[in-house]
Design an enzyme around this catalytic site. Sequence first.
Site, PDB file in Angstrom:
ATOM      1  N   GLU A  67      46.869  31.909  66.986  1.00  0.00           N
ATOM      2  CA  GLU A  67      47.953  30.946  66.703  1.00  0.00           C
ATOM      3  C   GLU A  67      48.942  30.848  67.864  1.00  0.00           C
ATOM      4  O   GLU A  67      49.758  29.930  67.889  1.00  0.00           O
ATOM      5  CB  GLU A  67      48.667  31.311  65.394  1.00  0.00           C
ATOM      6  CG  GLU A  67      49.673  32.455  65.453  1.00  0.00           C
ATOM      7  CD  GLU A  67      49.042  33.850  65.486  1.00  0.00           C
ATOM      8  OE1 GLU A  67      47.801  33.951  65.594  1.00  0.00           O
ATOM      9  OE2 GLU A  67      49.795  34.831  65.417  1.00  0.00           O
ATOM     10  N   HIS A 122      45.976  37.056  68.474  1.00  0.00           N
ATOM     11  CA  HIS A 122      46.749  35.957  67.895  1.00  0.00           C
ATOM     12  C   HIS A 122      46.260  34.576  68.351  1.00  0.00           C
ATOM     13  O   HIS A 122      46.867  33.982  69.243  1.00  0.00           O
ATOM     14  CB  HIS A 122      48.221  36.088  68.308  1.00  0.00           C
ATOM     15  CG  HIS A 122      48.906  37.285  67.745  1.00  0.00           C
ATOM     16  ND1 HIS A 122      49.357  37.339  66.453  1.00  0.00           N
ATOM     17  CD2 HIS A 122      49.198  38.479  68.295  1.00  0.00           C
ATOM     18  CE1 HIS A 122      49.907  38.513  66.217  1.00  0.00           C
ATOM     19  NE2 HIS A 122      49.827  39.235  67.320  1.00  0.00           N
ATOM     20  N   CYS A 146      46.390  40.371  63.349  1.00  0.00           N
ATOM     21  CA  CYS A 146      47.249  41.491  63.777  1.00  0.00           C
ATOM     22  C   CYS A 146      47.811  42.247  62.571  1.00  0.00           C
ATOM     23  O   CYS A 146      47.070  42.983  61.919  1.00  0.00           O
ATOM     24  CB  CYS A 146      48.344  40.976  64.713  1.00  0.00           C
ATOM     25  SG  CYS A 146      49.154  42.290  65.636  1.00  0.00           S
TER      26      CYS A 146
END
Lengths: 295, 194
Positions: free
Chosen positions: B178, B176, B83
């Site tokens: 994560e 994302h 991002c």
Amino acid sequence: MDRTVASWTTKKGLAQMLKGGVIMDVVTPEHAKIAEEAGACAVMALERVPADIRAQGGVARMSDPELILAIMAAVTVPVMGKCRIGHFVEAQVLEALGVDYIDESEVLTPADESHHIYKHTFKVPFVCGARDLGEALRRIGEGAAMIRTKGEAGTGNIVEAVRHLRAVMDEIRKLQNMPEDELMAEAKVLGAPYELVAQVAKTGHLPVVNFAAGGIATPADAALMMQLGADGVFVGSGIFKSADPARRAKAIVMATTHYQEPKILAEISRGLGEAMPGLELRTLPKEQLMAVRGW
Amino acid sequence: MVRPRRRIGVLALQGAFREHIAMLDRLGANGVEVRLPEQLEGLEGLILPGGESTSIGKLAVEYGLVDGIARMAREGRPIWGTCAGMILLAESAGHPDQPLLRLMDISVRRNAFGRQVDSFEADLSIPALGRKAFRGIFIRAPLIEKIGERVEVLARLPEGGIVAVRQGNLLATAFHPELTADTRFHRYFLAIAS
């Protein structure tokens, strides 16, 4: 194709992206640009900073949409807007404007003394203030995707922010050490949803991001809150009520990143000019306290 | 003898760096917070996390991290931007004043899908990770608009927009990984790092 807009993950995810950053109150597009230039990770668009709301008295409401839109047009970072506690129509208006986060804020005059907004039904995520763990979990139960400890806005005095953040962190540590069979009684004491209490006991942290707010005026104040365990900071009056807003804003951003490095903090704290004038809380009449608004 | 855990840096100036570190730790690597240039020493890879790209870029310039990160890229050590991190790796992001690392031959558009109310999740087909769909979390996400010849596309949205690319040792994703429980993208990155 399975596509979901405005899910819980994306709502609390934006707050995760703001971590380690500084969210600054701005009252004009020019302020917003100064904040962005200084490295703010988001701005809060409002008509008056809390110190002025406090000084001028009267009813404080949601800002003019015209102003919010002008600030949204001026910067690329996320823009937040404030609505009154319980005023779900102000929140609907802010969502329609396209703000990135809504702060259901005790800095404005509450519209409802019993009920906060039911936030799950909104597409836009909410941040809410809290003084302790119970209050934080009640707001999360209603759908807040981010918490900020309340502090006492517009005072330039960090004492309440420290009190509230310590309260939250202490209660989390207490839960972590509690046997499972005591959690229901503790949920009753906290006045918080049991499922969230059990979750915090297990994970050791709030289910959403927690920033510190209310009284941060110096780089050292910001670093103090970070060392106490905040995920980031809100600075309201502390920047644009100081002598040199651009420099102070940049210094507070750096202090929030390098909060564990006293040598860097010493360097960036040098020669910033006057901080905002502070208020001793014991001199404030009770009815002027903002943190006690909401429950 | 126990093999030492691989040290992978995560730029920790601002943003969601802890989520990446937790993911790396789960996979047996040693995730290290990086805020100052000397902390880049001895790293076998670096992740530039999501956050606000203007904020991270300014802090990276202020504390002299730009040259060190560019050196890592030149030396062939893997770097992955998610991002905001992807924006920092790009050659251009449409805002001439914004500090960028300009390490990848890609042009990106910031906030390409709109504001926060337009943030979304979508299943992505990423052949490099196997057949199972990967859940992409897009938060005020950027989109890759132009890529150079050396850039390989790893994933597109169903409507065609490029959202994950690789250029040699450099990776970029608009979404994302994560924020999910799916470790495949992190494992893919660690495989480049070994």
